[in-house]
Design a protein around this motif. Structure first.
Motif, PDB file in Angstrom:
ATOM      1  N   GLN A 174      -1.191 -11.306  14.281  1.00 54.74           N
ATOM      2  CA  GLN A 174      -0.965 -10.034  14.955  1.00 54.74           C
ATOM      3  C   GLN A 174       0.465  -9.522  14.750  1.00 54.74           C
ATOM      4  O   GLN A 174       0.705  -8.314  14.756  1.00 54.74           O
ATOM      5  N   ASP A 175       1.422 -10.440  14.551  1.00 55.81           N
ATOM      6  CA  ASP A 175       2.816 -10.045  14.394  1.00 55.81           C
ATOM      7  C   ASP A 175       3.198  -9.747  12.945  1.00 55.81           C
ATOM      8  O   ASP A 175       4.370  -9.504  12.649  1.00 55.81           O
ATOM      9  N   LEU A 176       2.215  -9.748  12.056  1.00 55.47           N
ATOM     10  CA  LEU A 176       2.469  -9.518  10.631  1.00 55.47           C
ATOM     11  C   LEU A 176       1.869  -8.184  10.220  1.00 55.47           C
ATOM     12  O   LEU A 176       0.727  -7.873  10.577  1.00 55.47           O
ATOM     13  N   GLU A 177       2.615  -7.382   9.484  1.00 54.45           N
ATOM     14  CA  GLU A 177       2.117  -6.051   9.133  1.00 54.45           C
ATOM     15  C   GLU A 177       0.917  -6.140   8.189  1.00 54.45           C
ATOM     16  O   GLU A 177       0.799  -7.063   7.379  1.00 54.45           O
ATOM     17  N   PRO A 178      -0.004  -5.175   8.275  1.00 55.05           N
ATOM     18  CA  PRO A 178      -1.251  -5.216   7.511  1.00 55.05           C
ATOM     19  C   PRO A 178      -1.057  -5.342   6.001  1.00 55.05           C
ATOM     20  O   PRO A 178      -1.799  -6.072   5.336  1.00 55.05           O
ATOM     21  N   LEU A 179      -0.073  -4.626   5.433  1.00 56.86           N
ATOM     22  CA  LEU A 179       0.141  -4.687   3.990  1.00 56.86           C
ATOM     23  C   LEU A 179       0.547  -6.092   3.558  1.00 56.86           C
ATOM     24  O   LEU A 179       0.115  -6.577   2.501  1.00 56.86           O
ATOM     25  N   ALA A 180       1.335  -6.767   4.368  1.00 55.07           N
ATOM     26  CA  ALA A 180       1.761  -8.134   4.046  1.00 55.07           C
ATOM     27  C   ALA A 180       0.571  -9.086   4.066  1.00 55.07           C
ATOM     28  O   ALA A 180       0.429  -9.948   3.184  1.00 55.07           O
ATOM     29  N   ILE A 181      -0.294  -8.940   5.071  1.00 48.76           N
ATOM     30  CA  ILE A 181      -1.484  -9.788   5.159  1.00 48.76           C
ATOM     31  C   ILE A 181      -2.365  -9.588   3.935  1.00 48.76           C
ATOM     32  O   ILE A 181      -2.794 -10.558   3.285  1.00 48.76           O
ATOM     33  N   THR A 182      -2.635  -8.327   3.607  1.00 45.96           N
ATOM     34  CA  THR A 182      -3.541  -8.020   2.496  1.00 45.96           C
ATOM     35  C   THR A 182      -2.967  -8.494   1.168  1.00 45.96           C
ATOM     36  O   THR A 182      -3.677  -9.108   0.356  1.00 45.96           O
TER      37      THR A 182
END
Length: 290
Positions: A174-182
């Motif tokens: 939850q604390d990680l931005e979506p672009l970084a996760i993807t």
């Protein structure tokens, strides 16, 4: 536009993109094998995401990487291949309807694995949805004896993977931005996918023909929009809403996919459409607030 409004915009846009993904896979499979479709989809998306999201990888901390890896396998790697194989044996519109079981499975995984509490209404909704799924598969097998409806298990399995993926992202990333996760997802599965594509003989035997050229075009469109951009949007949607709301995009995907399927000559009976409606009713009951 506030988050409450934006999440509905994301929901509609994602339903249009992912609803069109099934027909794109079907068209790509005319010139490519299922393994090649799944592998190329991941590899092309990987290149695209590294171009736009390389810097975001610096934000992924050591504690995040195991969960980014689980998310990559369950939410991207396995479903990419499972759906490609499924559409070789069953209609793309049917695969999309079965994908609408994702909210069910998100709830079930959340309750059984992540400790959410059951409500009687939710259990009733789940049972109704399962009845609809059985009717859909049984009628499809009856209408299309040339199709192997055991392959309907593949989209269902994928929906379970999606359910785990959503809960993992919501609880641990939850604390990680979506672009970084993807971007992290695709970086981690790039090498295994490259081995898969090499195994298919793509690099040694592939030829440009009247079938493979459009297939590459379709898989490129699918990769950039249906996987790359859509995954970033979906991860953003998970961040700004609940797991159940974010997976409710699968309620709308079949509407778009069925329209594409009918346009492409796929047949759906009234009973199948009714079964699809039963599945959606079950999903609605399972996720409706008191």
């Amino acid at each position: 536009m506030n988050n409450q409004q934006l999440k509905w915009v994301y929901l509609v846009v994602l339903s249009l993109i992912w609803g069109s993904s099934f027909i794109l896979m079907k068209k790509a499979l005319i010139g490519l094998t299922p393994l090649q479709v799944g592998a190329l989809r991941i590899l092309i998306t990987s290149f695209f995401l590294v171009l736009i999201g390389y810097n975001s990888l610096k934000k992924i901390k050591k504690k995040h990487w195991p969960y980014v890896f689980y998310s990559a396998l369950l939410g991207t790697f396995f479903p990419a291949f499972l759906f490609a194989f499924a559409i070789t044996k069953i209609d793309s519109s049917i695969a999309s309807i079965l994908n609408s079981l994702t909210p069910f499975n998100t709830f079930m995984v959340g309750a059984l694995v992540f400790g959410f509490v059951f409500r009687k209404q939710q259990l009733i909704g789940i049972l109704i949805g399962l009845v609809g799924t059985i009717i859909l598969i049984a009628k499809g097998a009856d209408m299309n004896p040339n199709q192997n409806y055991w392959f309907a298990l593949l989209p269902i399995t994928s929906s379970i993977g999606y359910a785990f993926n959503v809960n993992i992202i919501k609880k641990y990333l939850q604390d990680l931005e979506p672009l970084a996760i993807t971007t992290g997802n695709f970086v981690l599965i790039f090498i295994p996918t490259l081995f898969v594509l090499t195994y298919t003989g793509f690099f040694s035997a592939f030829e440009f023909t009247s079938e493979t050229k459009p297939a590459l075009f379709y898989i490129t469109i699918l990769s950039i929009f249906g996987t790359g951009l859509a995954k970033v949007m979906f991860n953003k949607l998970i961040h700004m809403s609940s797991p159940v709301f974010s997976t409710s995009v699968t309620y709308l995907i079949p509407i778009v996919a069925v329209m594409w399927g009918i346009y492409d000559g796929e047949k759906l009976s009234f009973l199948q459409l009714l079964a699809g409606s039963v599945i959606l009713l079950g999903v609605y009951l399972a996720n409706r607030k008191k």
